[in-house]
Design an enzyme around this catalytic site. Structure first.
Site, mmCIF file in Angstrom:
data_model
loop_
_atom_site.group_PDB
_atom_site.id
_atom_site.type_symbol
_atom_site.label_atom_id
_atom_site.label_comp_id
_atom_site.label_asym_id
_atom_site.label_seq_id
_atom_site.Cartn_x
_atom_site.Cartn_y
_atom_site.Cartn_z
ATOM 1 N N HIS A 53 0.845 -1.194 0.000
ATOM 2 C CA HIS A 53 0.000 0.000 0.000
ATOM 3 C C HIS A 53 0.880 1.243 0.000
ATOM 4 C CE1 HIS A 53 0.805 -0.605 4.294
ATOM 5 N NE2 HIS A 53 0.315 0.602 4.580
ATOM 6 N N HIS A 55 1.405 3.972 1.943
ATOM 7 C CA HIS A 55 1.932 4.742 3.065
ATOM 8 C C HIS A 55 3.463 4.807 3.004
ATOM 9 C CE1 HIS A 55 -1.967 4.166 5.598
ATOM 10 N NE2 HIS A 55 -2.050 5.165 4.750
ATOM 11 N N ASP A 57 5.852 4.812 5.105
ATOM 12 C CA ASP A 57 6.696 3.889 5.874
ATOM 13 C C ASP A 57 6.760 2.501 5.228
ATOM 14 O OD1 ASP A 57 3.966 3.528 6.666
ATOM 15 O OD2 ASP A 57 4.614 2.441 8.445
ATOM 16 N N HIS A 110 -7.706 -0.807 5.400
ATOM 17 C CA HIS A 110 -6.690 0.116 5.927
ATOM 18 C C HIS A 110 -6.502 1.259 4.934
ATOM 19 C CE1 HIS A 110 -3.159 1.397 8.149
ATOM 20 N NE2 HIS A 110 -2.398 1.260 7.076
ATOM 21 N N ASP A 127 -0.283 -3.840 6.248
ATOM 22 C CA ASP A 127 -0.999 -3.371 7.435
ATOM 23 C C ASP A 127 -2.453 -3.820 7.435
ATOM 24 O OD1 ASP A 127 1.355 -2.148 8.106
ATOM 25 O OD2 ASP A 127 0.630 -0.095 7.901
ATOM 26 N N HIS A 165 4.313 -4.520 10.935
ATOM 27 C CA HIS A 165 4.697 -3.854 12.186
ATOM 28 C C HIS A 165 4.807 -4.867 13.323
ATOM 29 C CE1 HIS A 165 4.180 0.387 10.912
ATOM 30 N NE2 HIS A 165 3.290 -0.131 10.082
#
Length: 255
Positions: A53, A55, A57, A110, A127, A165
């Site tokens: 995705h 994002h 990070d 998400h 995520d 994560h």
């Protein structure tokens, strides 16, 4: 193939699958530095990048890796917020890399364009799904998130979950609050605490374990329905209602 978890930032993992010839599939490199350091220390080089995705990070290191390794294939969902992709991919498609067949699953919730990748052994969920939890709904809806989690739950239970994560210990606190009588969950919490005390990752973990322990994959059970109903102060109407209540509860949960 050798699986390596590369820590990044405060709690991210970048995943690398390295073959016997020193070529690697790298998943969600939000930072190039851990990838470059591991490649130099372990004598391998990125061959293909998979992105779940948009994002930062998860994608922030792509440009630097492309500069270091010209011709690197970068596979990503069809989202203009991911600028460095060389191939866009979606539900039901497949990536062939280093002799592996890697299947793609669309898992919005998400983010609206989130995808997951799985091989015959590993599930790279970004995520969308965490150990004992799931990602916040930044762009999706409860029906979308439920459908996405059900897709992941239907995959072969032997798959090893490799998520984005290190949230397992904190997720366990909430999960135990929701599902205190779950013996498998209690064992998983103790296992995760011991791993972190030894500075080891709590991942990967089998999808089978998550099906026993993760409340977000157990929204069809009487235990989770009862807990969410008690939290909301009303009976839940259906599984979407259970998931929406559970996700809202987690968003506001404080220990």
């Amino acid at each position: 193939m050798r699986l390596t978890a590369l820590p990044a930032f405060a709690d991210n993992y970048i995943w690398a699958l390295v073959d016997s010839e020193g070529r690697a599939i790298v998943v969600d490199p939000g930072d190039a530095a851990p990838v470059l350091a591991a490649a130099a220390q372990q004598n391998w080089a990125p061959h293909t990048i998979l992105l779940t995705h948009h994002h930062d990070d998860h994608i922030g290191g792509v440009a630097a890796l492309q500069a270091r390794y010209p011709g690197l294939e970068v596979v990503a969902p069809a989202d203009p917020r991911i600028p460095h992709a060389t191939r866009r991919i979606g539900e039901g498609e497949q990536v062939q890399a280093l002799g592996l067949e890697i299947d793609v699953v669309s898992v919005p919730g998400h983010t609206r364009s989130h995808i997951a990748f799985h091989t015959a052994e590993h599930l790279f969920s970004g995520d969308a799904l965490f150990s004992l939890g799931c990602g916040r709904m930044f762009e999706g809806t409860p029906p979308q998130l439920l459908a996405s989690l059900q897709k992941l739950a239907s995959l072969p239970p032997h798959l090893l979950l490799c998520c984005g994560h290190e949230y397992t210990v904190s997720n366990a606190v909430f999960a135990r609050h929701v599902d205190p009588a779950n013996a498998a969950l209690a064992r998983r919490q103790e296992e995760a605490l011991a791993m972190r005390r030894d500075e080891r990752p709590t991942l990967p973990v089998s999808l089978a374990s998550e099906l026993e322990c993760n409340p977000f994959l157990r929204t069809d059970t009487l235990e989770i329905r009862a807990a969410v109903s008690a939290h909301l102060g009303r009976p839940v109407t259906d599984e979407v209602d259970v998931l929406a209540g559970l996700r809202g509860w987690k968003d506001g949960f404080r220990t």
